[in-house]
Design a protein around this motif. Structure first.
Motif, PDB file in Angstrom:
ATOM      1  N   LEU A   1       0.832  -1.204   0.000  1.00  0.00           N
ATOM      2  CA  LEU A   1       0.000   0.000   0.000  1.00  0.00           C
ATOM      3  C   LEU A   1       0.870   1.260   0.000  1.00  0.00           C
ATOM      4  O   LEU A   1       0.640   2.185  -0.780  1.00  0.00           O
TER       5      LEU A   1
ATOM      6  N   THR B   1       2.373   2.275  -3.282  1.00  0.00           N
ATOM      7  CA  THR B   1       1.468   2.768  -4.331  1.00  0.00           C
ATOM      8  C   THR B   1       1.079   4.225  -4.147  1.00  0.00           C
ATOM      9  O   THR B   1       0.422   4.788  -5.029  1.00  0.00           O
ATOM     10  N   GLN B   2       1.455   4.828  -3.026  1.00  0.00           N
ATOM     11  CA  GLN B   2       1.015   6.190  -2.718  1.00  0.00           C
ATOM     12  C   GLN B   2       2.137   7.189  -2.983  1.00  0.00           C
ATOM     13  O   GLN B   2       3.102   7.249  -2.227  1.00  0.00           O
TER      14      GLN B   2
ATOM     15  N   GLN C   1       2.280  10.286  -2.480  1.00  0.00           N
ATOM     16  CA  GLN C   1       2.417  11.293  -1.421  1.00  0.00           C
ATOM     17  C   GLN C   1       3.363  10.827  -0.326  1.00  0.00           C
ATOM     18  O   GLN C   1       3.899  11.632   0.428  1.00  0.00           O
TER      19      GLN C   1
ATOM     20  N   VAL D   1       5.364  12.354   4.349  1.00  0.00           N
ATOM     21  CA  VAL D   1       4.384  12.620   3.295  1.00  0.00           C
ATOM     22  C   VAL D   1       4.466  14.078   2.851  1.00  0.00           C
ATOM     23  O   VAL D   1       4.817  14.963   3.633  1.00  0.00           O
TER      24      VAL D   1
ATOM     25  N   CYS E   1       1.815  16.677   0.750  1.00  0.00           N
ATOM     26  CA  CYS E   1       0.466  16.824   0.203  1.00  0.00           C
ATOM     27  C   CYS E   1       0.235  18.275  -0.218  1.00  0.00           C
ATOM     28  O   CYS E   1       0.897  19.190   0.276  1.00  0.00           O
TER      29      CYS E   1
ATOM     30  N   LEU F   1      -5.540  11.146   2.627  1.00  0.00           N
ATOM     31  CA  LEU F   1      -4.539  10.086   2.691  1.00  0.00           C
ATOM     32  C   LEU F   1      -4.708   9.264   3.969  1.00  0.00           C
ATOM     33  O   LEU F   1      -4.703   8.030   3.938  1.00  0.00           O
TER      34      LEU F   1
ATOM     35  N   VAL G   1      -7.076   6.156   2.868  1.00  0.00           N
ATOM     36  CA  VAL G   1      -6.068   5.207   2.384  1.00  0.00           C
ATOM     37  C   VAL G   1      -5.449   4.407   3.526  1.00  0.00           C
ATOM     38  O   VAL G   1      -5.462   3.173   3.499  1.00  0.00           O
TER      39      VAL G   1
END
Length: 151
Positions: A86, A89-90, A92, A109, A111, A120, A124
């Motif tokens: 997971l 895949t992000q 951010q 992160v 953003c 997020l 997520v």
């Protein structure tokens, strides 16, 4: 093993990865071919993992930098692997570490705004089956940029 010249070459490349073999040779008092061969050897041996450009997040519209601590409720290998997939895949999430202590993971992160950070976290991260809770901290100011490794 690294010698003093290798260490100086690595320090120079961390400051400016665009240095040519000729420029390195001038800094290291070597011929351009020797400097180039040393660089290639350090790349082949894994001391140099790659070259990247450092981008300005604010200029790219990424106004919020934060750190998110993730606490898992379940620690099985399948949940850890699923969470790692997971994270990858992000976009951010620019860095992720497994940690000792209270939190299982620490995520860095970037953003666009607080709403994007909220999305997020709530859309997520928290829905993941193994995540128990998250704790976020927003960076107010960065006193020191990621700097070169000590050589």
């Amino acid at each position: 093993m690294l010698d003093a010249t290798d260490t100086r070459l690595l320090a120079a490349l961390q400051k400016d990865a665009h240095l040519t073999s000729q420029q390195l040779s001038e800094q290291l008092n070597l011929s351009a071919s020797q400097a180039g061969r040393r660089r290639q050897r350090l790349e082949a041996e894994g001391y140099i993992e790659g070259y990247t450009a450092r981008l300005n997040p604010t200029r790219l519209g990424l106004a919020v930098q934060g750190f998110v601590q993730v606490h898992l409720s379940t620690h099985g290998p399948e949940h850890s692997a699923s969470f790692a997939r997971l994270v990858k895949t992000q976009p951010q999430i620019t860095s992720a570490w497994t940690m000792t202590g209270d939190a299982d993971y620490l995520l860095r992160v970037y953003c666009a705004d607080l709403g994007a950070l909220h999305q997020l976290i709530h859309d997520v991260l928290l829905p993941h089956v193994a995540v128990a809770r998250v704790h976020s901290q927003i960076v107010m100011d960065q006193l020191k940029r990621d700097s070169p490794l000590p050589t």
